[in-house]
Design a protein around this motif. Structure first.
Motif, mmCIF file in Angstrom:
data_model
loop_
_atom_site.group_PDB
_atom_site.id
_atom_site.type_symbol
_atom_site.label_atom_id
_atom_site.label_comp_id
_atom_site.label_asym_id
_atom_site.label_seq_id
_atom_site.Cartn_x
_atom_site.Cartn_y
_atom_site.Cartn_z
ATOM 1 N N MET A 1 -31.778 -42.267 -58.118
ATOM 2 C CA MET A 1 -32.223 -42.633 -56.772
ATOM 3 C C MET A 1 -32.857 -44.026 -56.787
ATOM 4 S SD MET A 1 -33.891 -39.242 -55.066
ATOM 5 C CE MET A 1 -32.925 -37.816 -54.640
ATOM 6 N N SER A 2 -32.504 -44.818 -57.781
ATOM 7 C CA SER A 2 -33.110 -46.145 -57.896
ATOM 8 C C SER A 2 -32.804 -46.992 -56.656
ATOM 9 C CB SER A 2 -32.618 -46.851 -59.162
ATOM 10 O OG SER A 2 -31.220 -47.010 -59.139
ATOM 11 N N HIS A 3 -33.821 -47.670 -56.183
ATOM 12 C CA HIS A 3 -33.731 -48.595 -55.040
ATOM 13 C C HIS A 3 -33.165 -47.958 -53.767
ATOM 14 C CE1 HIS A 3 -34.929 -51.795 -57.706
ATOM 15 N NE2 HIS A 3 -34.030 -51.359 -58.563
ATOM 16 N N MET A 4 -33.232 -46.665 -53.655
ATOM 17 C CA MET A 4 -32.658 -45.965 -52.504
ATOM 18 C C MET A 4 -33.236 -46.452 -51.179
ATOM 19 S SD MET A 4 -32.459 -41.867 -52.019
ATOM 20 C CE MET A 4 -31.665 -41.084 -50.629
ATOM 21 N N PHE A 5 -34.554 -46.653 -51.131
ATOM 22 C CA PHE A 5 -35.213 -47.097 -49.903
ATOM 23 C C PHE A 5 -35.923 -48.443 -50.070
ATOM 24 C CE2 PHE A 5 -35.090 -42.454 -49.590
ATOM 25 C CZ PHE A 5 -34.531 -42.291 -48.334
ATOM 26 N N LEU B 1 -35.156 -50.076 -40.645
ATOM 27 C CA LEU B 1 -35.028 -48.620 -40.682
ATOM 28 C C LEU B 1 -36.376 -47.958 -40.409
ATOM 29 C CD1 LEU B 1 -33.222 -46.144 -41.224
ATOM 30 C CD2 LEU B 1 -33.873 -46.334 -43.640
ATOM 31 N N GLU B 2 -36.405 -47.098 -39.377
ATOM 32 C CA GLU B 2 -37.638 -46.420 -38.980
ATOM 33 C C GLU B 2 -37.632 -44.937 -39.295
ATOM 34 O OE1 GLU B 2 -38.081 -47.285 -34.830
ATOM 35 O OE2 GLU B 2 -38.286 -49.441 -35.186
ATOM 36 N N LYS B 3 -36.444 -44.297 -39.251
ATOM 37 C CA LYS B 3 -36.417 -42.854 -39.492
ATOM 38 C C LYS B 3 -35.113 -42.408 -40.129
ATOM 39 C CE LYS B 3 -35.352 -42.134 -34.640
ATOM 40 N NZ LYS B 3 -35.784 -41.550 -33.404
ATOM 41 N N VAL B 4 -35.245 -41.331 -40.910
ATOM 42 C CA VAL B 4 -34.099 -40.688 -41.541
ATOM 43 C C VAL B 4 -34.120 -39.242 -41.076
ATOM 44 C CG1 VAL B 4 -32.963 -40.083 -43.701
ATOM 45 C CG2 VAL B 4 -34.279 -42.215 -43.546
ATOM 46 N N PRO C 1 -29.426 -54.419 -35.971
ATOM 47 C CA PRO C 1 -30.287 -53.879 -37.024
ATOM 48 C C PRO C 1 -30.231 -52.345 -37.060
ATOM 49 C CG PRO C 1 -31.460 -55.514 -35.716
ATOM 50 C CD PRO C 1 -30.166 -55.227 -35.014
ATOM 51 N N ILE C 2 -30.134 -51.801 -38.258
ATOM 52 C CA ILE C 2 -30.113 -50.348 -38.448
ATOM 53 C C ILE C 2 -31.545 -49.826 -38.350
ATOM 54 C CG2 ILE C 2 -29.582 -48.469 -40.062
ATOM 55 C CD1 ILE C 2 -27.102 -49.980 -39.039
ATOM 56 N N THR C 3 -31.794 -48.919 -37.397
ATOM 57 C CA THR C 3 -33.133 -48.340 -37.232
ATOM 58 C C THR C 3 -33.170 -46.859 -37.578
ATOM 59 O OG1 THR C 3 -32.721 -47.814 -34.904
ATOM 60 C CG2 THR C 3 -33.730 -49.958 -35.393
ATOM 61 N N ARG C 4 -31.990 -46.228 -37.711
ATOM 62 C CA ARG C 4 -31.963 -44.786 -37.918
ATOM 63 C C ARG C 4 -30.827 -44.396 -38.852
ATOM 64 N NH1 ARG C 4 -30.363 -39.954 -33.819
ATOM 65 N NH2 ARG C 4 -28.477 -41.154 -33.653
ATOM 66 N N LYS D 1 -40.170 -50.784 -42.397
ATOM 67 C CA LYS D 1 -40.663 -50.058 -41.215
ATOM 68 C C LYS D 1 -40.599 -48.544 -41.356
ATOM 69 C CE LYS D 1 -39.827 -53.756 -37.965
ATOM 70 N NZ LYS D 1 -39.278 -54.142 -36.679
ATOM 71 N N LEU D 2 -40.070 -48.056 -42.456
ATOM 72 C CA LEU D 2 -39.990 -46.615 -42.678
ATOM 73 C C LEU D 2 -41.393 -46.090 -42.962
ATOM 74 C CD1 LEU D 2 -38.040 -44.193 -42.977
ATOM 75 C CD2 LEU D 2 -37.955 -44.719 -45.431
#
Length: 159
Positions: free
Chosen positions: A112-116, A95-98, A70-73, A121-122
């Protein structure tokens, strides 16, 4: 026009919009964004090949499937100037942090549609350095971001 003398008009030079390629490379639980595939910088073996996402698009390894880990960062390693960011991190539910959002140069981004969307968990995102003056659509940008406490003033939930 015969002998008519037309006035000379001096036009300002056309400013060419410069974009950088944007590559997403997945290493373990981190997506690294840079202007070249990370495989060219390091001898580290990526979980999946780098994918260019300069014009938008989801970060995936094989079709619609997420990586095994899983991608978390997300780490934005250097200044990047994309054309669009649509769908980049869509449905990265872990994803928790960028990190490095100040390196995302958004002054020419229109989509920026649907970017996040779906990044459950962000909980925080620093978008304070983003220039959104060219932004035209943010449809679904933060849909499903249930942990995100604050949304930017410029974000329009429904368009």
């Amino acid at each position: 026009l015969g002998d008519t003398i037309l006035p000379q008009i001096t036009l300002p030079p056309i400013q060419e919009v410069v974009y950088t390629p944007v590559y997403a490379t997945v290493f373990e639980d981190t997506v690294i964004l840079a202007t070249v595939p990370m495989e060219e910088w390091h001898s580290m073996e990526a979980e999946c090949p780098a994918r260019e996402i300069s014009n938008g698009g989801r970060i995936r390894c094989n079709g619609e499937h997420e990586t095994e880990t899983p991608i978390t960062r997300v780490l934005i390693l250097e200044d990047i100037i994309p054309r669009a960011c649509s769908g980049w991190f869509r449905d990265m539910i872990h994803l928790e942090k960028v990190e490095g959002t100040e390196r995302l140069k958004t002054h020419h981004v229109t989509d920026m549609s649907h970017m996040f969307s779906g990044c459950e968990k962000l909980s925080a995102l620093d978008y304070s350095s983003w220039d959104v003056s060219a932004l035209e659509t943010t449809t679904g940008m933060f849909d499903g971001c249930i942990a995100l406490i604050e949304l930017p003033d410029w974000y329009q939930k429904a368009e």
